[in-house]
Scaffold this active site. Structure first.
Site, mmCIF file in Angstrom:
data_model
loop_
_atom_site.group_PDB
_atom_site.id
_atom_site.type_symbol
_atom_site.label_atom_id
_atom_site.label_comp_id
_atom_site.label_asym_id
_atom_site.label_seq_id
_atom_site.Cartn_x
_atom_site.Cartn_y
_atom_site.Cartn_z
ATOM 1 N N HIS A 73 0.846 -1.206 0.000
ATOM 2 C CA HIS A 73 0.000 0.000 0.000
ATOM 3 C C HIS A 73 0.877 1.250 0.000
ATOM 4 C CE1 HIS A 73 -4.077 1.783 1.401
ATOM 5 N NE2 HIS A 73 -3.328 2.756 0.905
ATOM 6 N N HIS A 75 1.430 5.209 -1.863
ATOM 7 C CA HIS A 75 0.945 6.289 -2.722
ATOM 8 C C HIS A 75 2.140 7.005 -3.334
ATOM 9 C CE1 HIS A 75 -3.271 6.068 -1.323
ATOM 10 N NE2 HIS A 75 -2.732 5.701 -0.178
ATOM 11 N N LEU A 76 2.279 6.887 -4.640
ATOM 12 C CA LEU A 76 3.235 7.722 -5.358
ATOM 13 C C LEU A 76 2.387 8.894 -5.862
ATOM 14 C CD1 LEU A 76 5.063 4.853 -7.269
ATOM 15 C CD2 LEU A 76 5.692 5.910 -5.093
ATOM 16 N N ARG A 77 2.979 10.043 -6.043
ATOM 17 C CA ARG A 77 2.144 11.203 -6.378
ATOM 18 C C ARG A 77 2.240 11.598 -7.842
ATOM 19 N NH1 ARG A 77 -1.281 10.550 -2.315
ATOM 20 N NH2 ARG A 77 -0.532 11.322 -0.302
ATOM 21 N N ASN A 107 -4.788 6.865 -6.754
ATOM 22 C CA ASN A 107 -5.374 8.200 -6.533
ATOM 23 C C ASN A 107 -4.412 9.324 -6.903
ATOM 24 O OD1 ASN A 107 -3.747 7.579 -4.318
ATOM 25 N ND2 ASN A 107 -4.933 8.852 -2.918
ATOM 26 N N ASN A 290 -5.589 8.800 7.740
ATOM 27 C CA ASN A 290 -6.922 8.212 7.653
ATOM 28 C C ASN A 290 -6.816 6.771 7.176
ATOM 29 O OD1 ASN A 290 -9.674 7.980 7.694
ATOM 30 N ND2 ASN A 290 -9.991 8.941 5.694
ATOM 31 N N ASP A 317 0.971 2.276 3.849
ATOM 32 C CA ASP A 317 0.111 3.394 3.439
ATOM 33 C C ASP A 317 0.965 4.661 3.283
ATOM 34 O OD1 ASP A 317 -2.053 4.911 2.683
ATOM 35 O OD2 ASP A 317 -3.037 4.899 4.650
ATOM 36 N N HIS A 321 3.309 14.004 1.589
ATOM 37 C CA HIS A 321 2.720 15.336 1.421
ATOM 38 C C HIS A 321 3.824 16.363 1.605
ATOM 39 C CE1 HIS A 321 -1.470 14.149 1.217
ATOM 40 N NE2 HIS A 321 -1.307 13.361 2.265
ATOM 41 N N GLY A 336 -2.284 11.623 6.164
ATOM 42 C CA GLY A 336 -1.269 10.740 5.584
ATOM 43 C C GLY A 336 0.141 11.004 6.060
HETATM 44 ZN ZN LIG Z 1 -6.921 4.479 2.297
#
Ligand SMILES: [Zn+2]
Length: 436
Positions: A73, A75-77, A107, A290, A317, A321, A336
């Site tokens: 899990h 997140h790459l931006r 996302n 979250n 996760d 940011h 995050g």
């Molecule tokens: Zn999530």
């Protein structure tokens, strides 16, 4: 040792490497012994006593060599918010954290919702020792309305779909997504949240949220969605993976579902295993994520579930940011935290000392995530691709966000003293061996 293997931006080829004297731990192959490994052109060629001619010798006495770790899990931006993380910087953070594989969430802006953009993202990671897997969006633009072209995306090699960041709000859309994914041998990853209950909240709803005057997100906002997923899994026979479980009620539901033989899997993050909502009293937005940090009872329930395999995946996760975004007031700052570069150190320091065995940790961090994505499992044996994580279990270090390879610094673990960290990774024909 030569230092050509210390480069992150342009990792060296693992063309002729002799890993000398490390403890090789591969639970699924049944190996736990001191072994030399010779790697030739990215493949484990054997376990010779002496270094073959011309091989670069890496002295790994006192180190562990395990199959490559995987973060399910991330997140790459990129595309959309490259100031916080690019695919390349995320891969370098993963390398620094000891991972050889990641699964990145869709996302981004635009969302990863068709085969072309999925292929583009994976292609950006091709010069790193990281398998970049994509979890594609469930719905076009992650808008929750129209399903993506799942069959085309599955044909491109994707086995997981998620609107993570958001739940799939419409139960009808979620039901059809699970049915369709099931036909294609894929599964849905649900960010479990009842947004009506969670709306406007910035931390766990508890005595602490009342005291601090911060709007709360109740644990049942997560558990209600988990219950919905369990019912859908039972009704359809499909597979649903519950992202970042944080609440004890969710744990109970997942445990019951597994007892019934339903295809429900679950993941847990280091912050939900190590921190509680009390940390929010500092108003430091690096404690805002979250789902939020929960109570001590929730934390314990997650830990027990992680130990017994109810939550079979350890993931971060990782949510980068920028400093500008995170230095806003607590209720305005985005949710995050980053996690790729602290995950392993936290696990080695805090899990192994609290009753989790190394083989169990490897189940959670190496095997289960890949099984859920239907990816090939790494194995340490002659003839196999060298997909390895090298660990120095005794290395003492202090988490210093300034040293992160990630472009973002938003961690709640700054200043933590840890014992054990990744010394390097080898995969896809590339090697990183850190110089410390
Ligand atoms: Zn999530």
């Amino acid at each position: 040792m030569t230092n050509k293997y210390t480069r992150y931006d342009k990792p060296a080829l693992a063309s002729n490497l002799f890993l000398s004297g490390g403890r090789v731990v591969d639970p699924r192959t049944g190996i736990d012994q001191i072994l030399n490994l010779h790697i030739r052109d990215g493949v484990i060629s054997g376990t010779p006593d002496k270094a073959p001619p011309e091989a670069d010798i890496i002295d790994l006495r006192g180190h562990w060599i395990t199959p490559g770790w995987f973060d399910l899990h991330v997140h790459l931006r990129e595309p959309g918010k490259e100031v916080a993380e690019t695919i390349a910087s995320g891969c370098q953070a993963a390398m620094n954290g000891g991972f050889t594989g990641i699964a990145c969430m869709p996302n981004t802006q635009p969302a990863l919702d068709d085969a072309a953009i999925v292929n583009w993202v994976r292609d950006q990671g091709r010069t790193f020792p990281i398998d970049v897997n994509v979890i594609a969006a469930v719905t076009r633009g992650r808008e929750g309305k129209e399903l993506v072209e799942m069959s085309e995306i599955v044909e491109a090699g994707v086995r997981a779909f998620s609107d993570d960041g958001n739940p799939v709000k419409s139960t009808s859309v979620l039901l059809h997504a699970v049915e369709y994914a099931n036909m294609l041998g894929a599964r849905i990853f649900e960010h479990a949240e009842d947004t009506y209950l969670a709306d406007g909240g910035s931390m766990n709803e508890s005595e602490w949220s009342t005291r601090l005057g911060i709007s709360g997100i109740p644990t049942i906002s997560e558990a209600i969605d988990v219950a919905r997923c369990v019912l859908i899994a039972e009704y359809t026979g499909g597979a649903i993976h519950i992202c970042h479980v944080s609440a004890r009620e969710s744990v109970d539901l997942i445990r019951q579902a597994k007892k019934k033989g339903l295809r429900i899997t679950g993941e847990v993050c280091p912050h939900h295993l190590l921190l509680t909502d009390e940390h929010c009293k500092s108003f430091d937005t690096n404690f805002k994520m979250n789902p939020p940090l929960r109570s001590e009872a929730d934390r314990r329930a997650c830990w027990d579930a992680f130990l017994d395999g109810t939550l079979e995946v350890y993931c971060t996760d990782h949510a980068p940011h920028s400093w500008e975004d995170k230095t806003q007031e607590f209720d305005i700052a985005p949710f995050g935290i980053v996690g790729l570069e602290t995950s392993m150190g936290l696990a080695l320091t805090h899990f192994l000392s609290k009753g989790m065995s190394l083989p169990t940790l490897l189940e959670r961090a190496v095997y289960s995530p890949r099984e859920i994505l239907a990816q090939e499992l790494p194995a340490i044996r002659s003839g196999a691709t060298a997909n390895l994580t090298i660990i120095d279990p005794n290395h003492r270090w202090t988490v210093n966000p300034e040293e992160f390879k990630s472009l973002s610094r938003n961690t709640p673990f700054a200043g933590w003293e840890l014992t054990g960290r990744s010394r390097g990774v080898i995969n896809r024909g590339y090697a990183l061996i850190q110089a410390f």
